[in-house]
Design a protein around this motif. Structure first.
Motif, PDB file in Angstrom:
ATOM      1  N   UNK A  84       0.892  -1.365   0.126  1.00 47.12           N
ATOM      2  CA  UNK A  84      -0.189  -0.034  -0.031  1.00 47.12           C
ATOM      3  C   UNK A  84       0.853   1.280  -0.040  1.00 47.12           C
ATOM      4  N   UNK A  85       2.010   1.217   0.623  1.00 46.20           N
ATOM      5  CA  UNK A  85       2.823   2.452   0.616  1.00 46.20           C
ATOM      6  C   UNK A  85       3.522   2.539  -0.543  1.00 46.20           C
ATOM      7  N   UNK A  86       3.928   1.681  -1.405  1.00 46.62           N
ATOM      8  CA  UNK A  86       4.253   1.769  -2.698  1.00 46.62           C
ATOM      9  C   UNK A  86       3.162   2.365  -3.707  1.00 46.62           C
ATOM     10  N   UNK A  94       4.655  11.346  -0.947  1.00 47.62           N
ATOM     11  CA  UNK A  94       6.004  10.839  -0.414  1.00 47.62           C
ATOM     12  C   UNK A  94       5.417  10.201   1.043  1.00 47.62           C
ATOM     13  N   UNK A  95       6.134   9.125   1.323  1.00 48.08           N
ATOM     14  CA  UNK A  95       5.647   8.604   2.783  1.00 48.08           C
ATOM     15  C   UNK A  95       7.119   8.214   3.401  1.00 48.08           C
ATOM     16  N   UNK A  96       7.031   8.605   4.602  1.00 49.59           N
ATOM     17  CA  UNK A  96       8.235   8.155   5.499  1.00 49.59           C
ATOM     18  C   UNK A  96       7.632   7.543   6.728  1.00 49.59           C
ATOM     19  N   UNK A  97       8.496   6.514   7.106  1.00 42.88           N
ATOM     20  CA  UNK A  97       8.057   5.419   8.096  1.00 42.88           C
ATOM     21  C   UNK A  97       9.367   5.215   8.944  1.00 42.88           C
ATOM     22  N   UNK A  98       8.788   5.390  10.345  1.00 39.47           N
ATOM     23  CA  UNK A  98       9.921   4.846  11.194  1.00 39.47           C
ATOM     24  C   UNK A  98       9.803   3.906  11.914  1.00 39.47           C
ATOM     25  N   UNK A  99      10.743   3.024  12.036  1.00 39.64           N
ATOM     26  CA  UNK A  99      10.630   1.597  12.910  1.00 39.64           C
ATOM     27  C   UNK A  99       9.639   0.789  12.816  1.00 39.64           C
ATOM     28  N   UNK A 100       9.336   0.653  11.438  1.00 37.01           N
ATOM     29  CA  UNK A 100       8.334  -0.086  11.002  1.00 37.01           C
ATOM     30  C   UNK A 100       8.619  -1.628  11.102  1.00 37.01           C
ATOM     31  N   UNK A 115      12.406  -1.270  10.352  1.00 41.74           N
ATOM     32  CA  UNK A 115      13.022  -0.414   9.225  1.00 41.74           C
ATOM     33  C   UNK A 115      12.398   1.103   9.313  1.00 41.74           C
ATOM     34  N   UNK A 116      13.530   1.956   9.065  1.00 40.18           N
ATOM     35  CA  UNK A 116      13.017   3.428   8.801  1.00 40.18           C
ATOM     36  C   UNK A 116      13.421   3.688   7.562  1.00 40.18           C
ATOM     37  N   UNK A 117      12.458   4.049   6.632  1.00 37.58           N
ATOM     38  CA  UNK A 117      12.636   4.607   5.381  1.00 37.58           C
ATOM     39  C   UNK A 117      11.803   5.713   4.761  1.00 37.58           C
ATOM     40  N   UNK A 118      12.088   6.076   3.697  1.00 38.48           N
ATOM     41  CA  UNK A 118      11.198   7.226   2.934  1.00 38.48           C
ATOM     42  C   UNK A 118      11.061   6.638   1.682  1.00 38.48           C
ATOM     43  N   UNK A 132       9.894   4.881  -7.946  1.00 38.91           N
ATOM     44  CA  UNK A 132       9.885   5.223  -6.469  1.00 38.91           C
ATOM     45  C   UNK A 132      11.535   5.186  -6.054  1.00 38.91           C
ATOM     46  N   UNK A 133      11.742   6.107  -5.347  1.00 36.99           N
ATOM     47  CA  UNK A 133      13.247   6.080  -4.590  1.00 36.99           C
ATOM     48  C   UNK A 133      13.085   5.735  -3.169  1.00 36.99           C
ATOM     49  N   UNK A 134      13.607   4.658  -2.915  1.00 38.61           N
ATOM     50  CA  UNK A 134      13.523   4.255  -1.286  1.00 38.61           C
ATOM     51  C   UNK A 134      14.958   4.572  -0.699  1.00 38.61           C
ATOM     52  N   UNK A 135      15.125   5.432   0.394  1.00 32.97           N
ATOM     53  CA  UNK A 135      16.215   5.706   1.082  1.00 32.97           C
ATOM     54  C   UNK A 135      15.659   5.091   2.513  1.00 32.97           C
ATOM     55  N   UNK A 136      16.658   3.893   2.791  1.00 39.25           N
ATOM     56  CA  UNK A 136      16.230   3.063   4.048  1.00 39.25           C
ATOM     57  C   UNK A 136      17.444   3.026   5.096  1.00 39.25           C
ATOM     58  N   UNK A 137      16.833   2.638   6.280  1.00 30.43           N
ATOM     59  CA  UNK A 137      18.072   2.033   7.365  1.00 30.43           C
ATOM     60  C   UNK A 137      17.285   1.155   7.990  1.00 30.43           C
ATOM     61  N   UNK A 138      18.374   0.062   8.353  1.00 29.45           N
ATOM     62  CA  UNK A 138      17.844  -0.889   9.414  1.00 29.45           C
ATOM     63  C   UNK A 138      17.897  -0.347  10.905  1.00 29.45           C
TER      64      UNK A 138
END
Length: 481
Positions: A84-86, A94-100, A115-118, A132-138
């Motif tokens: 759904x986010x995609x 633009x969608x930003x998620x923290x600690x999903x 995950x924390x990603x935008x 879609x550009x995904x900037x992510x961090x574990x």
């Protein structure tokens, strides 16, 4: 990853040969590959995946096979969460998620990750959303660390609350004493035991000065031992803050620092006031028991000496002595059962006549309830034994027709009552006055006269032996008309 993207055969993917890529795709891929952040790019309706070195670590065993594949197929196990986010991103949001939290199977087994990603839309050369550009961090390591920290803090809070509840529930007075002997902590239960409503009233005071009757010196010695790393114990009286006298059992122990040095001192005082009172009572009881034992032994000595003095032979003395000692034992049992507080006269009568059960139905007993003190009860038991024994040998109980009447009453006004007892033998052999008085006669008259502080007379009229007591009531018995 830049080399992997360069040599990859893109002609077999929905993107087609790299030479035909639009400028917006080329530019975005170049920026992504040059970035130090973990990034991936989805392009076209097929969500074709391109990613950089940082993102490759997230793929686990899926790398390098995931390059050029559908993002939906690569992350099929979490698609219900991120799909759904995609879709929202492809719609231009633009969608930003923290600690999903996501459960992933990157290494052949399910693992819980965060995950924390935008997700940002990428536009093609015509201005339409093409990717879609995904900037992510574990953030799994951080989330787990924070979870462990929170759990540790919760356990610490629970432990602290538990200790507070333990200290509050304990009736012991638990104190922390500084190395200089000053008081710096007292448990809630200890404050109740010491009748202290506000610890500030005693905070900083010298703990040893709170004890008394030599307790201060004992406390100072215990503190010095604790400074040297040793635990000690002592007992001492000490008043509460409000002045209530109490007695305490005190344990003193060192509190060590992580370096192994003594940094404070623990003192635990338990209220032993009731125990100390019991000890004092026990000492009094032991003294009383010693006194009573001496009295019994003196009476035994008297019985033995008088019996042997009056007897003509050892064979004659032995049964008489045994009988008298048995009667004394009955009296002692009777008084022991009442803690030597005396006994009811009717119970004393039963004890005194216990040795003549075969003639008991010929002795008629009557009288009101009366309570004799211990000495009077003991003397009365022995006297009745002597009277009954003599009656069996020589008096009314020596034939088949004789009887004995034993009765007592209380006479006189309420403030000057008297105790009157009468033993009268009837229908026995004619009685003659003895030419000499034996132990039994002396016991009957002298002992009872002494213990009852009144008149005690043993008479020998021809019709049968008569024994009477006339004594003031308050000193020896308790009762009413």
């Amino acid at each position: 990853m830049a080399e992997a993207v360069r040599v990859h055969d893109w002609s077999l993917s929905p993107l087609g040969s790299r030479d035909g890529w639009p400028q917006s795709l080329r530019t975005t891929v170049d920026l992504m590959l040059a970035s130090g952040h973990a990034m991936c790019l989805l392009w076209g309706p097929g969500l074709t995946l391109i990613y950089n070195d940082g993102y490759a670590d997230f793929l686990g065993a899926r790398h390098p096979g995931a390059l050029g594949q559908s993002f939906q197929e690569v992350w099929a196990e979490i698609w219900d969460d991120i799909g759904p986010l995609v879709e929202r991103t492809y719609a231009g949001e633009t969608t930003t998620v923290t600690d999903m939290p996501l459960v992933m199977t990157r290494k052949g087994f399910a693992e819980e990750t965060w995950w924390t990603f935008s997700y940002s839309p990428v536009f093609d050369d015509d201005g339409a959303v093409a990717g879609l550009l995904d900037v992510a961090s574990d953030s799994s390591a951080r989330v787990l660390a924070e979870r462990e920290r929170d759990e540790a803090e919760a356990k610490l809070r629970d432990s602290e609350a538990f200790m507070r509840n333990v200290l509050a529930a304990s009736t012991d007075c638990i104190k922390v004493v500084e190395l200089d002997g000053s008081l710096s902590f007292m448990s809630e239960g200890g404050m109740k035991a010491m009748e202290i409503s506000d610890f500030n009233d005693v905070n900083g005071c010298i703990w040893a000065d709170m004890l008394k009757d030599g307790g201060t010196e004992l406390a100072l010695g215990a503190l010095e031992a604790a400074r040297q790393g040793r635990s000690t114990h002592f007992e001492s009286p000490a008043d509460t803050y409000l002045g209530t006298p109490k007695h305490w059992s005190v344990s003193v122990s060192p509190i060590f620092s992580e370096a192994g040095t003594v940094e404070r001192i623990l003192s635990v005082s338990r209220d032993h006031t009731a125990l100390e009172q019991s000890r004092a009572q026990q000492r009094l009881l032991n003294q009383e028991l010693n006194h009573r034992l001496k009295n019994i032994l003196a009476m035994v000595q008297s019985i033995v000496s008088q019996t042997f003095r009056d007897a003509k032979s050892l064979d004659e003395a032995a049964p008489a002595l045994a009988s008298r000692l048995v009667s004394l034992g009955h009296a002692a049992d009777l008084l022991t059962s009442s803690s030597w507080h005396g006994a009811d006269l009717r119970t004393v009568v039963n004890a005194g006549l216990a040795g003549i059960d075969g003639h008991r139905d010929r002795i008629f007993v009557s009288g009101p309830p009366l309570h004799l003190n211990a000495q009077a009860a003991l003397a009365m038991t022995l006297a009745l034994h002597e009277l009954a024994t003599n009656a069996i040998k020589y008096g009314a109980l020596s034939n088949d027709a004789g009887t004995v009447v034993l009765e007592w009453r209380i006479t006189g006004p309420q403030d000057a009552q008297r105790f009157c007892l009468r033993w009268e033998e009837r229908d026995g052999p004619e009685v003659a006055t003895p030419t000499s008085r034996g132990f039994g006669s002396r016991l009957i008259e002298r002992s009872l006269r002494s213990y009852f502080r009144g008149e005690a007379n043993l008479g020998f009229p021809p019709a049968g032996v008569v024994f009477t007591i006339d004594a003031p009531l308050p000193d020896n018995v308790e009762g009413t008309k």
